[in-house]
Motif scaffolding. Structure first.
Motif, PDB file in Angstrom:
ATOM      1  N   LEU A 135      -3.771  -3.852  -6.535  1.00 34.92           N
ATOM      2  CA  LEU A 135      -3.733  -2.490  -6.006  1.00 34.92           C
ATOM      3  C   LEU A 135      -4.428  -1.479  -6.922  1.00 34.92           C
ATOM      4  O   LEU A 135      -4.524  -0.309  -6.593  1.00 34.92           O
ATOM      5  CB  LEU A 135      -2.276  -2.054  -5.800  1.00 34.92           C
ATOM      6  N   ALA A 167       2.228   1.691  -3.478  1.00 37.74           N
ATOM      7  CA  ALA A 167       1.214   2.222  -4.388  1.00 37.74           C
ATOM      8  C   ALA A 167       0.999   3.715  -4.162  1.00 37.74           C
ATOM      9  O   ALA A 167       0.886   4.499  -5.116  1.00 37.74           O
ATOM     10  CB  ALA A 167      -0.096   1.465  -4.205  1.00 37.74           C
ATOM     11  N   LEU A 198      -3.376  -0.488  -9.858  1.00 37.75           N
ATOM     12  CA  LEU A 198      -2.440   0.357 -10.600  1.00 37.75           C
ATOM     13  C   LEU A 198      -2.403   0.017 -12.083  1.00 37.75           C
ATOM     14  O   LEU A 198      -1.965   0.822 -12.894  1.00 37.75           O
ATOM     15  CB  LEU A 198      -1.040   0.238  -9.985  1.00 37.75           C
ATOM     16  N   GLN A 233       0.832  -1.204   0.000  1.00 33.54           N
ATOM     17  CA  GLN A 233       0.000   0.000   0.000  1.00 33.54           C
ATOM     18  C   GLN A 233       0.867   1.253   0.000  1.00 33.54           C
ATOM     19  O   GLN A 233       0.561   2.237  -0.692  1.00 33.54           O
ATOM     20  CB  GLN A 233      -0.921  -0.011   1.228  1.00 33.54           C
ATOM     21  N   ARG A 242       1.649   6.619  -6.969  1.00 33.41           N
ATOM     22  CA  ARG A 242       0.594   7.558  -7.370  1.00 33.41           C
ATOM     23  C   ARG A 242       1.033   9.006  -7.158  1.00 33.41           C
ATOM     24  O   ARG A 242       0.772   9.876  -7.996  1.00 33.41           O
ATOM     25  CB  ARG A 242      -0.689   7.260  -6.593  1.00 33.41           C
ATOM     26  N   TRP A 268       0.271  -5.766  -8.306  1.00 37.93           N
ATOM     27  CA  TRP A 268       0.061  -4.483  -8.971  1.00 37.93           C
ATOM     28  C   TRP A 268      -1.371  -4.376  -9.475  1.00 37.93           C
ATOM     29  O   TRP A 268      -2.005  -3.327  -9.365  1.00 37.93           O
ATOM     30  CB  TRP A 268       1.040  -4.362 -10.134  1.00 37.93           C
TER      31      TRP A 268
END
Length: 429
Positions: free
Chosen positions: A339, A311, A341, A308, A315, A336
């Motif tokens: 999450l 990620a 993404l 987390q 971002r 990935w």
């Protein structure tokens, strides 16, 4: 306006594109950009026919002559997509035809997992390295052997090309330590494949920089924030790496950075990503730590909280719209996707894709599904002594591949089976 002559668009496949026929269609691989398209039979035939400059109408007519329905709207949409992705380009009507690609012409029998051969071969050309990183899964270092003679490596290149491999990812150890490294890069290109290189960036020779600029697809530098990199690998490593990056960029090399995720950097990941940008990276690949050292000392890493944090860092970094493409290694592909993404590009692939999309090659030509799992049970064969069918589509290679895939037990990376047990194991159809 009526009465004016109609202007026809002539298209042809880009000369940098290699084709590989499969039983279900085929692959189109752009050797300059690294982009790979998987096409059904009609789509593959379109790209193959465009070895000769043609109009869309001419392509449609040739497809219909072969028994294809060749609907105009679908063909026009496909051609626009292929042009946008650089697979085909606009040319003059009298442009010379491209040489026939042998991998596109020969018939292919169905194989168990749908591919006639791996797409990528990860080849550790030597286990010798000028650095001694504790976390190195291959246990490389200055005291390791240099590897076989140049003629053995040339033979391995020939066998990989005959097999149908499209990309050769050179690593080690430190591949640039090889005295004949420029020659090796040239040989791989001459056999129609793309050499991509992973290097620590500290071995700086003008002839190596020139060869990488001429032959390599992407050069991946193993990097991190300056203070973290020097702490892990020795004082002054980042300064040497920066010098190499500067010269590679000036020579026109496409640079990528491989960033190993560690318990220390996941909480301030944007700093590490910014350091990669400062080196001139066009792409950044995040790597999961692997091997006995990492498993023993970083037990359970990366945890759900670590992922987390990763990620969130990615971002935050991407919010600034940096001119870079982000990737993760296959051992993080599933996480990935979880999450949010990206969408998993290979949902049908079991585990990390070892033994399905890629294989690992030792300096001596031994073949395994993955470079992190070089046990006797997973040995698929040897490129120097065994035929490609024995290694891939027949036993013993097929049995070794199936055993490795089964060992993943449905998790995204076989290396993580002990950390993430699962009951959803599956084999490719």
């Amino acid at each position: 306006m009526s009465g004016q002559p109609r202007i026809l668009t002539w298209l042809q496949r880009d000369p940098a594109v290699r084709l590989r026929r499969e039983a279900w269609g085929g692959l189109a691989f752009h050797r300059d950009t690294g982009d790979l398209l998987e096409l059904d039979r009609d789509g593959f035939d379109v790209v193959r026919l465009l070895g000769t400059a043609s109009t869309a109408a001419a392509v449609a007519a040739r497809l219909r002559a072969r028994g294809s329905e060749a609907r105009w709207a679908m063909l026009a949409c496909l051609l626009r997509q292929l042009e946008a992705q650089g697979i085909v380009r606009r040319v003059a009507p009298n442009s010379p035809s491209l040489p026939a690609d042998p991998l596109a012409e020969e018939p292919v029998l169905d194989v168990e997992d749908g591919l006639r051969a791996p797409i990528v071969a990860h080849w550790a050309v030597t286990y010798r390295c000028n650095l001694s990183c504790a976390f190195c899964y291959s246990e490389s270092g200055p005291g390791r052997e240099a590897g076989p003679k140049p003629q053995i490596r040339r033979r391995i290149v020939e066998r990989l090309a005959d097999w149908g491999v499209l990309e050769v990812a050179l690593g080690g150890g430190e591949p640039t330590l090889l005295a004949n490294f420029p020659e090796l890069l040239a040989t791989i290109r001459a056999w129609g494949m793309v050499p991509n290189v992973t290097t620590n960036g500290t071995v700086h020779r003008p002839e190596t920089v020139a060869a990488l600029a001429e032959y390599a697809g992407v050069v991946h530098l193993s990097a991190d924030q300056p203070d973290r990199l020097d702490a892990a690998r020795g004082p002054g490593v980042f300064a040497r790496l920066r010098r190499t990056a500067r010269d590679l960029t000036a020579a026109g090399v496409r640079l990528g950075v491989n960033l190993l995720l560690t318990p220390a950097n996941v909480r301030d990941l944007p700093r590490s990503l910014e350091a990669a940008l400062e080196l001139g990276a066009r792409s950044i690949t995040l790597l999961r730590p692997k091997g006995d050292w990492a498993h023993a000392r970083w037990t359970g890493f990366p945890s759900a909280d670590d992922l987390q944090a990763t990620a969130a860092g990615v971002r935050a970094f991407l919010a600034g719209r940096p001119p870079v493409r982000m990737y993760v290694d296959t051992a993080l592909r599933g996480e990935w996707a979880d999450l949010g993404l990206f969408e998993d590009p290979e949902p049908e692939v079991a585990g990390c894709g070892g033994g399905q999309r890629h294989v690992a090659i030792t300096p001596e030509g031994e073949v395994f599904p993955c470079s992190h799992a070089r046990s006797t049970a997973y040995r698929m064969g040897n490129l120097l002594t065994d035929g490609s069918d024995q290694i891939w589509s027949e036993d013993p290679g097929r049995a070794a591949r199936r055993q490795y895939i089964g060992a993943s037990q449905g998790v995204r990376c076989t290396c993580q089976v002990e950390a993430r047990p699962s009951t959803t194991g599956h084999l490719p159809p």
